[in-house]
Design an enzyme around this catalytic site. Sequence first.
Site, short mmCIF file in Angstrom:
data_model
loop_
_atom_site.label_atom_id
_atom_site.label_comp_id
_atom_site.label_asym_id
_atom_site.label_seq_id
_atom_site.Cartn_x
_atom_site.Cartn_y
_atom_site.Cartn_z
N ASP A 1 0.84 -1.21 0.00
CA ASP A 1 0.00 0.00 0.00
C ASP A 1 0.87 1.25 0.00
O ASP A 1 2.00 1.23 0.49
CB ASP A 1 -0.89 -0.04 1.25
CG ASP A 1 -2.05 0.94 1.14
OD1 ASP A 1 -2.30 1.47 0.04
OD2 ASP A 1 -2.70 1.19 2.17
N HIS B 1 3.02 3.52 -8.80
CA HIS B 1 2.87 2.09 -9.11
C HIS B 1 4.14 1.57 -9.80
O HIS B 1 4.58 0.46 -9.56
CB HIS B 1 1.65 1.86 -10.00
CG HIS B 1 0.34 2.20 -9.32
ND1 HIS B 1 0.04 1.81 -8.05
CD2 HIS B 1 -0.74 2.90 -9.75
CE1 HIS B 1 -1.16 2.24 -7.72
NE2 HIS B 1 -1.66 2.91 -8.73
N LEU C 1 11.27 -20.37 -4.66
CA LEU C 1 10.24 -19.50 -4.09
C LEU C 1 8.98 -19.59 -4.94
O LEU C 1 9.05 -19.57 -6.17
CB LEU C 1 10.73 -18.04 -4.10
CG LEU C 1 9.71 -16.99 -3.66
CD1 LEU C 1 9.54 -16.99 -2.13
CD2 LEU C 1 10.10 -15.58 -4.10
C1 FPP Z 1 -1.66 0.33 -3.38
O1 FPP Z 1 -1.31 1.66 -3.49
C2 FPP Z 1 -1.18 -0.43 -4.49
C3 FPP Z 1 -1.94 -0.98 -5.47
C4 FPP Z 1 -3.40 -0.87 -5.54
C5 FPP Z 1 -1.33 -1.71 -6.58
C6 FPP Z 1 -0.11 -2.50 -6.27
C7 FPP Z 1 0.58 -2.72 -7.54
C8 FPP Z 1 1.90 -2.67 -7.76
C9 FPP Z 1 2.91 -2.52 -6.70
C10 FPP Z 1 2.45 -2.76 -9.13
C11 FPP Z 1 2.21 -3.98 -9.90
C12 FPP Z 1 2.43 -5.27 -9.17
C13 FPP Z 1 3.16 -6.31 -9.60
C14 FPP Z 1 3.08 -7.61 -8.88
C15 FPP Z 1 4.07 -6.24 -10.76
P1 FPP Z 1 -2.47 2.75 -3.57
O2 FPP Z 1 -2.63 3.15 -5.00
O3 FPP Z 1 -3.70 2.26 -2.89
O4 FPP Z 1 -1.78 3.90 -2.75
P2 FPP Z 1 -2.47 5.00 -1.84
O5 FPP Z 1 -3.25 4.26 -0.77
O6 FPP Z 1 -1.32 5.77 -1.30
O7 FPP Z 1 -3.35 5.80 -2.75
#
Ligand code: FPP
Length: 231
Positions: free
Chosen positions: A12, A29, A123
Amino acid sequence: MNIPEHIAIIMDGNGRWAGKRHLPRIMGHRRGVESVKNITKACVNLGVKYLTLYAFSTENWNRPRKEIRSLFKLLDNFISTQIRLFNENNVRIYFIGDRKKIDPEIRKKMEKIERDTKDHKKLILNIALSYGSRQEILSAVKALSGEVKNGLISPDDIDEKVFSKHLYTKHCPDPDLLIRTSGEMRVSNFLLWQISYSEIYVTPKLWPDFGEKDLEKAIEEYQHRERRFGK
Ligand code: FPP
């Protein structure tokens, strides 16, 4: 050493990471993908056997279309370009979640990378995509009801083990450690059944800033916890 066998992570804070720098969310991201690569390698080096990452939840389908498109583009790019990372580190990929909603072209690539890494043993990397725990539990209930209806199983035979074998995570033990970045104290519909006895570690670090040292710190804290499993 007591290294957790299975670590699950709620990644997150990508949006906040970008916001702090006045950058578009997608940049957060993008940096988040770098953390995914670093943490995958760190888990291999530390001897963690299973890593489950929450990449896209069933609720995330409600985000703006542009963000959804960008996220899937990043994922597509990740699975198309990281075969070397998986080969060199002996990492097997599984996707967990409801694939029906995912673009068929991306779905094909997901299936291909699962096939291409199926002999890797160091893994297991589970990527939770279009994943929601309540939906997962409901589909297990539906599958089991069907088996009862068809006389394949008796209701008395449904125990925790049988139920677990109907979840997307049937190939894994339950997580020992659940990590959430960015300080939120929620489980957000992630592995609700599987985390019954997991240790929970929440760090204020945002996911793009979460690195190997932070993972080691989480594991160190885990090692100091006394796990009693209700006993
Ligand atoms: C949360 O941050 C993150 C996500 C909803 C997406 C997670 C995805 C990635 C790390 C990239 C792709 C993954 C892989 C496995 C290649 P948020 O957008 O909710 O952040 P915020 O709460 O600060 O708005």
